[in-house]
Design a protein around this motif. Sequence first.
Motif, short mmCIF file in Angstrom:
data_model
loop_
_atom_site.label_atom_id
_atom_site.label_comp_id
_atom_site.label_asym_id
_atom_site.label_seq_id
_atom_site.Cartn_x
_atom_site.Cartn_y
_atom_site.Cartn_z
N LEU A 1 0.80 -1.29 0.05
CA LEU A 1 0.15 -0.10 0.10
C LEU A 1 0.87 1.16 -0.06
O LEU A 1 0.54 2.46 -0.53
CB LEU A 1 -1.11 0.13 1.11
N VAL A 2 1.93 1.24 0.68
CA VAL A 2 2.86 2.17 0.86
C VAL A 2 3.38 2.64 -0.76
O VAL A 2 3.33 3.53 -1.29
CB VAL A 2 4.00 2.14 1.43
N THR B 1 3.27 5.80 -5.41
CA THR B 1 3.43 5.99 -7.01
C THR B 1 2.21 6.91 -7.36
O THR B 1 2.43 7.67 -8.27
CB THR B 1 2.93 4.44 -7.58
N ALA B 2 0.87 6.92 -6.61
CA ALA B 2 -0.05 7.75 -7.19
C ALA B 2 0.39 9.12 -6.84
O ALA B 2 -0.08 10.00 -7.71
CB ALA B 2 -1.34 7.28 -6.23
N GLN B 3 0.86 9.33 -5.51
CA GLN B 3 1.46 10.91 -5.19
C GLN B 3 2.32 11.37 -6.17
O GLN B 3 2.33 12.64 -6.64
CB GLN B 3 1.96 10.86 -3.88
N LEU B 4 3.54 10.40 -6.70
CA LEU B 4 4.27 11.08 -7.62
C LEU B 4 4.14 11.24 -8.98
O LEU B 4 4.41 11.74 -9.77
CB LEU B 4 5.66 10.23 -7.72
N GLN B 5 2.67 10.79 -9.22
CA GLN B 5 2.03 11.01 -10.68
C GLN B 5 1.20 12.28 -10.46
O GLN B 5 0.67 12.59 -11.44
CB GLN B 5 1.12 9.84 -10.87
N ASP B 6 1.00 12.70 -9.25
CA ASP B 6 0.12 13.92 -9.07
C ASP B 6 0.98 15.14 -8.85
O ASP B 6 1.70 15.39 -8.09
CB ASP B 6 -0.71 13.61 -7.88
N LYS B 7 0.91 15.93 -10.10
CA LYS B 7 1.57 17.16 -10.33
C LYS B 7 1.49 18.15 -9.09
O LYS B 7 2.45 18.66 -8.53
CB LYS B 7 1.14 17.81 -11.32
N ALA B 8 0.35 18.27 -8.41
CA ALA B 8 -0.02 19.25 -7.36
C ALA B 8 0.78 18.71 -6.14
O ALA B 8 1.47 19.43 -5.38
CB ALA B 8 -1.52 19.49 -7.03
N PHE B 9 0.85 17.53 -5.90
CA PHE B 9 1.32 16.84 -4.82
C PHE B 9 3.00 16.92 -4.62
O PHE B 9 3.64 17.44 -3.72
CB PHE B 9 1.27 15.43 -4.72
N VAL B 10 3.57 16.79 -6.11
CA VAL B 10 4.79 16.93 -6.16
C VAL B 10 5.50 18.38 -5.96
O VAL B 10 6.52 18.60 -5.64
CB VAL B 10 5.54 16.38 -7.62
N GLU B 11 4.59 19.19 -6.54
CA GLU B 11 4.83 20.75 -6.67
C GLU B 11 5.01 21.22 -5.08
O GLU B 11 5.74 22.00 -4.67
CB GLU B 11 4.09 21.58 -7.27
N ALA C 1 9.59 6.26 11.85
CA ALA C 1 9.39 7.18 10.59
C ALA C 1 8.21 6.88 10.16
O ALA C 1 7.73 5.67 10.05
CB ALA C 1 10.45 6.77 9.80
N MET C 2 7.46 7.87 9.77
CA MET C 2 6.30 7.94 9.11
C MET C 2 6.29 7.25 7.57
O MET C 2 7.16 7.61 6.98
CB MET C 2 5.37 9.21 9.18
N ILE C 3 5.27 6.53 7.36
CA ILE C 3 5.06 6.03 5.90
C ILE C 3 3.65 6.12 5.70
O ILE C 3 2.86 5.29 5.55
CB ILE C 3 5.52 4.53 5.94
N ASN C 4 3.09 7.37 5.58
CA ASN C 4 1.70 7.72 5.61
C ASN C 4 1.08 7.54 4.13
O ASN C 4 -0.27 7.74 4.21
CB ASN C 4 1.68 8.98 6.15
N GLN C 5 1.56 7.07 3.23
CA GLN C 5 1.05 7.14 1.71
C GLN C 5 -0.35 6.45 1.84
O GLN C 5 -1.37 6.80 1.32
CB GLN C 5 1.86 6.17 0.91
N GLU D 1 -2.70 8.98 3.31
CA GLU D 1 -2.88 10.22 2.53
C GLU D 1 -3.56 10.05 1.17
O GLU D 1 -4.36 10.93 1.01
CB GLU D 1 -1.42 10.64 2.21
N VAL D 2 -3.36 8.91 0.60
CA VAL D 2 -4.20 8.59 -0.58
C VAL D 2 -5.67 7.93 -0.27
O VAL D 2 -5.71 6.70 -0.02
CB VAL D 2 -3.34 7.63 -1.65
N ALA D 3 -6.52 8.84 -0.20
CA ALA D 3 -8.03 8.61 0.34
C ALA D 3 -8.47 7.17 -0.25
O ALA D 3 -9.06 6.16 0.77
CB ALA D 3 -8.82 9.69 0.22
N ALA D 4 -8.12 6.83 -1.52
CA ALA D 4 -8.63 5.42 -2.02
C ALA D 4 -8.01 4.42 -1.24
O ALA D 4 -8.83 3.15 -1.67
CB ALA D 4 -8.33 5.66 -3.54
N LEU D 5 -6.83 4.55 -0.66
CA LEU D 5 -6.27 3.51 -0.06
C LEU D 5 -6.64 3.24 1.26
O LEU D 5 -6.38 2.12 1.78
CB LEU D 5 -4.64 3.48 -0.16
N ARG D 6 -7.15 4.20 1.99
CA ARG D 6 -7.51 4.00 3.40
C ARG D 6 -8.49 2.86 3.62
O ARG D 6 -8.14 1.99 4.65
CB ARG D 6 -8.36 5.39 3.89
N PRO D 7 -9.57 2.53 2.78
CA PRO D 7 -10.38 1.45 3.18
C PRO D 7 -9.58 0.19 3.12
O PRO D 7 -10.03 -0.88 3.55
CB PRO D 7 -11.58 1.68 1.96
#
Length: 364
Positions: A200-201, A206-216, A313-317, A320-326
């Motif tokens: 899941l991490v 992977t989802a976060q690094l494909q998200d331009k707003a997240f990376v910026e 250390a936190m590994i919160n991906q 943070e990615v709401a679709a993965l929380r469930p």
Amino acid sequence: MTTRQQFLRAAALTAAAPLLACGSRDTPDAYDQAAAATWRLAEAPVGDAGAIRRELVRCATLAPSSHNTQCWKFRIEERAITLLPDLSRRCPAVDPDDHHLFVSLGCAAENLAQAARAFGLRAEQRSAGRDGVALSLEPAPAVATPLYLALPQRQCTRGEYDGQPLRSDELRLLEQAGSGEGVRVILITERAAMEQVLALVAAGNTAQLQDKAFVEELKAWIRFGRDEAAHAGDGLFTGASGNPTAPRWLGSRLFDLFFKAGSENDKYSKQIRSSAGIAVFVSQVDDAAHWVEAGRCFERFALQATALGIRNAMINQPVEVAALRPQLASQLGVAAGRPDLVVRFGRGPRMPSSLRRPVQAVLV
Ligand SMILES: Cc1cc2nc3c(=O)[nH]c(=O)nc-3n(C[C@H](O)[C@H](O)[C@H](O)COP(=O)(O)O)c2cc1C
């Protein structure tokens, strides 16, 4: 990483080598001086109530915060200190509902409460919610607890650990420290279950690094150089994660070239597989009061771990990615509530410290 990517990385790093820096220096620079001034144990100033309260605020600011935004302000009164959310330091891409912001306030409130006990005060939480966290201060016997003594040692240690398991009495202490009102901590130490969290991490990363707003947004909070980090006093200093430091113009270009999902996921695999376990904090109700409480529970967990010589250390991906929380919740068998934080732990070497802004900058 493909062979071509490896070649490009090696070529770029060789070209940039004279400007990149890793490791130690002979004489302390501005960063070293700021770190030494930040991470000192608090001493209660004698007889000056105002100075004591400012020192309590300094202890509170040693708390972790998402992206080291230090998203807090403090209002000092004679018998109370209120922690207010600093919404100018929100991170809408990674934290659209301000969950992490209120967890960070909870971490700071816990630090303040631990330091208050050492200074002969009891900090009682009167309220917590979107308006902030109100703590009253009453005289009480002075006790310097192991958690208080751990304040200047705690850090989010983003290196590899030694792969050794923890003893059951250590796990029990961590579980006790990490539990609170409407928040519990689930400790995962079986390898198969840890692999499921790792999956899941990696998916979240992977989802976060494909998200331009997240990376910026992430890039805006990265401090690539020692002087840049010392000047800002906030943000994510590359050296604190064991990465090379460089002037911003260069660090920023290398970040664009090499900060990719594949290599980051390889790093997370090694880090998680070197850990003794993973802690997941879950709150019963998904609201700001419980997010604050999750922060308080996490901070006690982190301080207790530090007191035992255990890193985290936190590994919160996955949260943070709401679709993965469930998915995370169902892997853990959590039927209701919100998984707040995912944290790996184990023993390993210390990393360079992060920095903080001065107390003056956070007082209203
Ligand atoms: C709510 C919250 C979420 C965080 N999420 C992450 C994360 O996903 N990954 C990570 O490496 N650090 C994470 N951190 C750690 C912060 O980046 C860290 O606390 C900050 O950079 C200051 O460093 P320090 O804790 O070593 O003092 C998080 C911290 C908080 C409080």
